[in-house]
Motif scaffolding. Structure first.
Motif, mmCIF file in Angstrom:
data_model
loop_
_atom_site.group_PDB
_atom_site.id
_atom_site.type_symbol
_atom_site.label_atom_id
_atom_site.label_comp_id
_atom_site.label_asym_id
_atom_site.label_seq_id
_atom_site.Cartn_x
_atom_site.Cartn_y
_atom_site.Cartn_z
ATOM 1 N N GLN A 309 0.797 -1.223 0.000
ATOM 2 C CA GLN A 309 0.000 0.000 0.000
ATOM 3 C C GLN A 309 0.832 1.278 0.000
ATOM 4 N N LEU A 310 2.135 1.175 -0.151
ATOM 5 C CA LEU A 310 2.968 2.361 -0.012
ATOM 6 C C LEU A 310 2.630 3.448 -1.027
ATOM 7 N N ASP A 311 2.436 3.070 -2.293
ATOM 8 C CA ASP A 311 2.127 4.083 -3.308
ATOM 9 C C ASP A 311 0.790 4.758 -3.016
ATOM 10 N N TYR A 312 -0.183 3.979 -2.554
ATOM 11 C CA TYR A 312 -1.491 4.551 -2.234
ATOM 12 C C TYR A 312 -1.386 5.522 -1.050
ATOM 13 N N LEU A 313 -0.652 5.118 -0.013
ATOM 14 C CA LEU A 313 -0.476 5.984 1.149
ATOM 15 C C LEU A 313 0.223 7.280 0.753
ATOM 16 N N LEU A 314 1.244 7.173 -0.081
ATOM 17 C CA LEU A 314 1.958 8.364 -0.531
ATOM 18 C C LEU A 314 1.052 9.262 -1.362
ATOM 19 N N CYS A 315 0.224 8.661 -2.211
ATOM 20 C CA CYS A 315 -0.708 9.440 -3.028
ATOM 21 C C CYS A 315 -1.659 10.245 -2.142
ATOM 22 N N CYS A 316 -2.196 9.595 -1.109
ATOM 23 C CA CYS A 316 -3.126 10.288 -0.202
ATOM 24 C C CYS A 316 -2.418 11.390 0.571
ATOM 25 N N ALA A 317 -1.193 11.132 0.995
ATOM 26 C CA ALA A 317 -0.423 12.161 1.708
ATOM 27 C C ALA A 317 -0.136 13.342 0.790
ATOM 28 N N LYS A 336 -6.160 13.999 -9.131
ATOM 29 C CA LYS A 336 -5.527 13.584 -10.384
ATOM 30 C C LYS A 336 -4.036 13.919 -10.367
ATOM 31 N N ALA A 337 -3.700 15.097 -9.869
ATOM 32 C CA ALA A 337 -2.296 15.509 -9.821
ATOM 33 C C ALA A 337 -1.494 14.633 -8.860
ATOM 34 N N ALA A 338 -2.093 14.310 -7.710
ATOM 35 C CA ALA A 338 -1.408 13.455 -6.736
ATOM 36 C C ALA A 338 -1.190 12.058 -7.302
ATOM 37 N N CYS A 339 -2.182 11.527 -8.003
ATOM 38 C CA CYS A 339 -2.051 10.203 -8.616
ATOM 39 C C CYS A 339 -0.967 10.211 -9.690
ATOM 40 N N ALA A 340 -0.960 11.255 -10.502
ATOM 41 C CA ALA A 340 0.054 11.354 -11.549
ATOM 42 C C ALA A 340 1.451 11.473 -10.938
ATOM 43 N N PHE A 341 1.576 12.223 -9.858
ATOM 44 C CA PHE A 341 2.860 12.442 -9.199
ATOM 45 C C PHE A 341 3.431 11.140 -8.640
ATOM 46 N N THR A 342 2.561 10.267 -8.108
ATOM 47 C CA THR A 342 3.016 9.038 -7.444
ATOM 48 C C THR A 342 2.907 7.809 -8.324
ATOM 49 N N GLY A 343 2.266 7.944 -9.508
ATOM 50 C CA GLY A 343 2.094 6.787 -10.378
ATOM 51 C C GLY A 343 0.999 5.852 -9.924
ATOM 52 N N GLU A 344 0.092 6.337 -9.091
ATOM 53 C CA GLU A 344 -1.014 5.528 -8.566
ATOM 54 C C GLU A 344 -2.239 5.683 -9.461
ATOM 55 N N GLU A 345 -3.038 4.615 -9.570
ATOM 56 C CA GLU A 345 -4.299 4.702 -10.297
ATOM 57 C C GLU A 345 -5.273 5.600 -9.537
#
Length: 413
Positions: A309-317, A336-345
């Motif tokens: 879950q690391l990418d998801y946690l980073l996206c939310c942060a 959308k910007a946070a997802c793009a920044f972290t590579g998360e869906e």
């Protein structure tokens, strides 16, 4: 005799001063006692009323003493900030949060956005009364989270190889059928783990019957290290047992690791290290060593659960970093910007994660802790070290003092 009397009088005056300043254990223990009753009964109104009474008393004591900060060590939890600023506004926000949580899953996105926007503004308003530019800065200061630690962990994670969650889910389905993971067998399994890993778990009081059903687990340290409570609504399977072990990890932190302050009391705690240790316990049940020792199988996964879950946690942060540092953020655009920044869906979007409503800033804390837990596994494996030997003898010095900076240097160079 005169020397002894003078020393005793100085000690009494110091204790009185601490009570006036609100940094003794009294306010914290009273809040924790009320919190324990809340987890046992589910009576939120009584808990909130009691907490407000405690906070107002502590805030007044700090103001009367003219004190702002006791100067905690790096990474330390700054308890006095809990009682800073406009506390009437703080509890107005808490009431608003509680109402929002009860209906948020039924709200359409536009109405959800209006309510969340209102909370963000109120929280930032409160933070300014406490001397901070925005609410995230306030929470990070409260928990002792340095921006450099978050930035270092985020930078490393963005470069990390991604984990295949499908393999983990298939494996979970197979292993979770093990009879030792059935609810009725979990206490016996924990006793075996406690003895094998030398956890000193006998000092943890476990509550696992007749609890309110609105949560899975909690840990409340009424008095550290000798009055620690773990509350768990047990669930079957490996995922359910991992939550149980996560809360036991919190208990282990308080009974074995929480660092004494200069007066010998185990306050304040270190949120990042506490969650790191809890996640080490949670993720340990997914390792091949756990599978061989306690489930008598060779089907452990080692690192994937720690990374899952690391990418998801980073996206939310990252999303919260964006919405608390802008006047009128567009939640859809920022997600959308946070997802793009972290590579998360983009997935279910920003309305699903409940911490945006209930505990802002916690995604950053949890991300850092999860990242450090993963890196601790890697460090122990590289050095051919037993995980709990590493925790006891390298994270902690004799007597339980926490070597926070030394730990970061080892696992986050």
């Amino acid at each position: 005799a005169w020397t002894a009397w003078r020393a005793a009088w100085r000690s009494i005056r110091h204790e009185r001063k601490e009570k006036r300043m609100g940094f003794g254990n009294d306010y914290l223990q009273e809040e924790r006692k009320a919190e324990l009753q809340y987890w046992l009964s589910g009576d939120y109104e009584s808990f909130c009323g009691k907490k407000k009474e405690i906070y107002l008393a502590a805030g007044k004591a700090i103001k009367d003493a003219g004190h702002t900060s006791p100067g905690h060590s790096p990474g330390g939890y700054r308890n006095e900030l809990k009682y800073a600023g406009d506390l009437e506004l703080a509890f107005r926000i808490e009431t608003e949060e509680k109402k929002f949580r009860s209906v948020r899953k039924q709200l359409p996105a536009p109405e959800y956005a209006k309510w969340l926007q209102k909370l963000v503004r109120l929280r930032n308003q409160y933070a300014r009364t406490a001397g901070f530019e925005n609410y995230l800065d306030y929470r990070y200061a409260l928990w002792g989270i340095g921006g450099d630690v978050f930035a270092r962990a985020a930078s490393r994670q963005r470069k990390a190889e991604k984990t295949d969650s499908m393999e983990l889910r298939r494996w979970l389905g197979e292993v979770s059928a093990d009879h030792r993971l059935a609810v009725e067998n979990q206490r016996a399994l924990f006793r075996e783990i406690d003895e094998c890993w030398n956890l000193n778990g006998s000092g943890i009081q476990i509550h696992d019957e007749d609890l309110p059903g609105f949560y899975i687990g909690a840990c409340v340290p009424v008095s550290i290290p000798d009055d620690i409570h773990v509350l768990i609504n047990r669930r079957p399977g490996l995922s359910g047992f991992s939550v149980f072990m996560h809360e036991i990890g919190h208990g282990f932190y308080y009974t074995n690791i929480a660092a004494p302050d200069i007066h010998g009391r185990r306050e304040p705690f270190n949120l990042i290290m506490e969650e790191t240790v809890a996640l080490l316990f949670e993720n340990q049940v997914y390792t091949d060593g756990f599978s061989r020792e306690f489930l008598h199988t060779d089907r452990g996964m080692w690192l994937p659960k720690a990374e899952f879950q690391l990418d998801y946690l980073l996206c939310c942060a990252e999303f919260e970093e964006r919405i608390y540092r802008k006047a009128d953020p567009d939640f859809d655009a920022e997600w959308k910007a946070a997802c793009a920044f972290t590579g998360e869906e983009e997935g279910d979007g920003w309305t699903k994660p409940h911490f945006f409503v209930s505990n802002p800033g916690y995604f950053a804390a949890y991300f850092i802790a999860a990242f450090l837990a993963k890196e601790t596994y890697r460090y122990a494996d590289r050095e051919s070290r037993d995980l709990f030997d590493f925790i006891r003898n390298e994270i902690c010095s004799p007597g339980g003092a926490l070597a926070y900076e030394a730990f970061l240097e080892k696992v986050l160079p």
